[in-house]
Design an enzyme around this catalytic site. Structure first.
Site, PDB file in Angstrom:
ATOM      1  N   SER A 158       0.869  -1.178   0.000  1.00 54.54           N
ATOM      2  CA  SER A 158       0.000   0.000   0.000  1.00 54.54           C
ATOM      3  C   SER A 158       0.903   1.223   0.000  1.00 54.54           C
ATOM      4  O   SER A 158       2.091   1.123   0.345  1.00 54.54           O
ATOM      5  CB  SER A 158      -0.872  -0.013   1.268  1.00 54.54           C
ATOM      6  OG  SER A 158      -1.474   1.233   1.514  1.00 54.54           O
ATOM      7  N   TYR A 171      -2.164  -1.312  10.476  1.00 54.12           N
ATOM      8  CA  TYR A 171      -2.154  -1.520   9.027  1.00 54.12           C
ATOM      9  C   TYR A 171      -0.852  -1.001   8.426  1.00 54.12           C
ATOM     10  O   TYR A 171      -0.212  -1.674   7.607  1.00 54.12           O
ATOM     11  CB  TYR A 171      -3.364  -0.815   8.413  1.00 54.12           C
ATOM     12  CG  TYR A 171      -3.489  -0.929   6.917  1.00 54.12           C
ATOM     13  CD1 TYR A 171      -4.127  -2.021   6.337  1.00 54.12           C
ATOM     14  CD2 TYR A 171      -2.998   0.070   6.076  1.00 54.12           C
ATOM     15  CE1 TYR A 171      -4.264  -2.122   4.961  1.00 54.12           C
ATOM     16  CE2 TYR A 171      -3.124  -0.021   4.699  1.00 54.12           C
ATOM     17  CZ  TYR A 171      -3.757  -1.120   4.146  1.00 54.12           C
ATOM     18  OH  TYR A 171      -3.886  -1.213   2.776  1.00 54.12           O
TER      19      TYR A 171
END
Length: 279
Positions: A158, A171
């Site tokens: 990401s 995350y």
């Protein structure tokens, strides 16, 4: 004209919907057969994100078959190494080999600062988004090596694997860890002509992003924000004038990294981020 991955076999996790389904379809369009897995149930504590279902995975199967490609699909939790190994072993036996690995399965939940993140949320996030990636590659590597033809491994990270955002620290930690896995696997597997890279999407139009919880995270000033409300803020993350990209945008990057066009590309964190990293 032969497809860009004609005759190859790709193992894809998180394939029931979203980016994973898109990757399966895109690679199948270009000639690959698919081994597809997905947990098909809720893992994240975030109830705003609908869980993938067996019906979702069945739809992926039909989409791939509709392209006249073969597919082996199973419901598997990427935290379960033995189950992953079993489905890869079975898929390779049925389809004749393994050439491409796309470790895509992931979960999302946010809203708390790191010091207020629950241990359960932390463990789920690291278990799926980091350890699950490692276990996926671990299960697949013996087949890539024994095949003797090299291979391509693509790990889904990401932009949050390259920089930090508040309220999603677990995350962020997991996705940064994926970069470490990618670089280490690239160094260790290069001798076998196996390339390892990561893709780093910004916001993607999938259920993991397009849900009530994310909209409230982006627009805490509104009682019931919708996509248009979120887009106003999401667009500010990017240089290009968009709030998010589409799954196929990521799949095209995956296809490039999987193909011989990227035959000397390894150890690369490839962004598909509308310029987010320039902000």
């Amino acid at each position: 004209m032969a497809g860009r991955v004609e005759g190859k076999v790709a193992f894809i996790t998180g394939a029931a919907r979203g980016q994973g389904r898109s990757h399966a379809v895109r690679l199948a369009e270009e000639g690959a057969d698919i081994i597809a897995v997905d947990v098909c149930r809720r893992i994240s504590s975030n109830e705003d994100i609908p869980a993938s279902t067996p019906e979702d995975l069945a739809e992926t199967v039909e989409l791939v078959k509709g392209l006249n490609r073969r597919i082996v699909a199973e419901e598997v939790d990427v935290r379960d190494y033995d189950a992953l190994k079993a489905v890869v072993d079975s898929g390779v036996e049925q389809l004749g080999g393994l050439d491409i690995v796309v470790a895509n399965a992931g979960i999302g939940n946010g809203g708390a600062t790191l010091d207020k993140t629950s241990e359960a949320d932390w463990d789920d996030m690291i278990g799926v988004n980091l350890s699950g990636v490692w276990k996926t590659v671990k299960a697949a590597v013996p087949h890539l090596i024994s095949g003797g033809n090299g291979g391509s491994i693509i790990l889904t990270s990401s932009v949050g694997g390259l920089k930090a955002y508040p309220h999603t620290g677990h995350y962020i930690a997991a996705k940064h860890g994926v970069v470490g896995l990618m670089r280490t696997f690239a160094v260790e597997l290069g001798q076998h002509s196996i390339r390892v890279n990561s893709v780093h999407p910004t916001n993607v139009n999938t259920p993991l992003f397009m849900n009530e919880g994310t909209m409230k995270l982006f627009r805490p000033d509104l009682e019931n924000p919708g996509p248009d409300d979120m887009a106003v803020v999401a667009q500010m993350m990017h240089v290009l004038p968009v709030g998010w990209v589409e799954p196929r945008d990521i799949s095209n990057a995956v296809l490039f990294l999987a193909s011989d066009e990227a035959r000397y590309v390894t150890g690369l964190p490839m962004t598909v981020d509308a310029g987010s990293m320039l902000k």
